[in-house]
Design a protein around this motif. Structure first.
Motif: not given
Length: 197
Positions: A125-151
């Protein structure tokens, strides 16, 4: 060939000075609780990467200057590490060690990809998705977009329905092109004088 944004160019330059440094690696640990549909998760991440050119972009040099190269969408697999057979009190610590090891791996900006994913299974019942991304293609704004789309995507794929996510009218490379065209030498000089005065 498209130019980099000014922020990307500065990160690229710093990477040339310290190519073995993982200092710009961003680490995201997404706790996933409940029954997990691993294939729906894989499809969701793959769709996000396909939708966002930045996540498929690498930065090779041409005549000493960085350019953006966008790779075509391909299948994205998420390797899984199963820690469920380890004593419960050790699992969290082992998961963090896995994330730290992934975070220390250096990305090759010239060839990409600039994103890595690992799924860690702690128990049924418990998993962790480990996501490593270089900052040159991802930032704080990207995180919100990704979480919304992922859901939204995960819900659709796990229910067997076709995801309905709006098309993206522009990509980050379009912004970089606009920024470069807008901030001409004359405009930059005006800004520089303002901050120096």
């Amino acid at each position: 060939e498209r130019p980099l944004s000014f922020a990307q160019e500065s990160m690229w330059f710093l990477n040339q000075l310290g190519p073995d440094s993982p200092v710009y690696n961003l680490v995201l640990l997404l706790a996933l609780r409940g029954q997990l549909d691993a294939e729906a998760l894989r499809q969701s991440v793959e769709t996000i990467i396909s939708r966002h050119d930045a996540l498929r972009t690498s930065f090779p040099a041409s005549e000493g200057h960085p350019t953006q190269r966008v790779a075509p969408p391909t299948r994205w697999d998420i390797p899984m590490v199963d820690l469920s057979s380890h004593p419960q009190e050790e699992r969290e610590q082992r998961m963090r060690r896995i994330a730290q090891a992934e975070a220390r791996k250096v990305f090759d900006l010239a060839n990409g990809p600039l994103l890595r994913t690992t799924l860690v299974r702690l128990d049924e019942q418990e998993h962790v998705l480990v996501l490593i991304v270089h900052h040159i293609v991802f930032d704080g704004w990207s995180l919100n977009v990704m979480l919304q789309e992922l859901g939204a995507l995960y819900r659709s794929f796990s229910e067997g329905t076709v995801p309905t996510v709006p098309d993206l009218p522009i990509q980050y490379a379009d912004f970089a092109q606009w920024q470069r065209s807008r901030l001409t030498n004359e405009t930059l000089e005006t800004h520089r004088r303002y901050w120096l005065d």
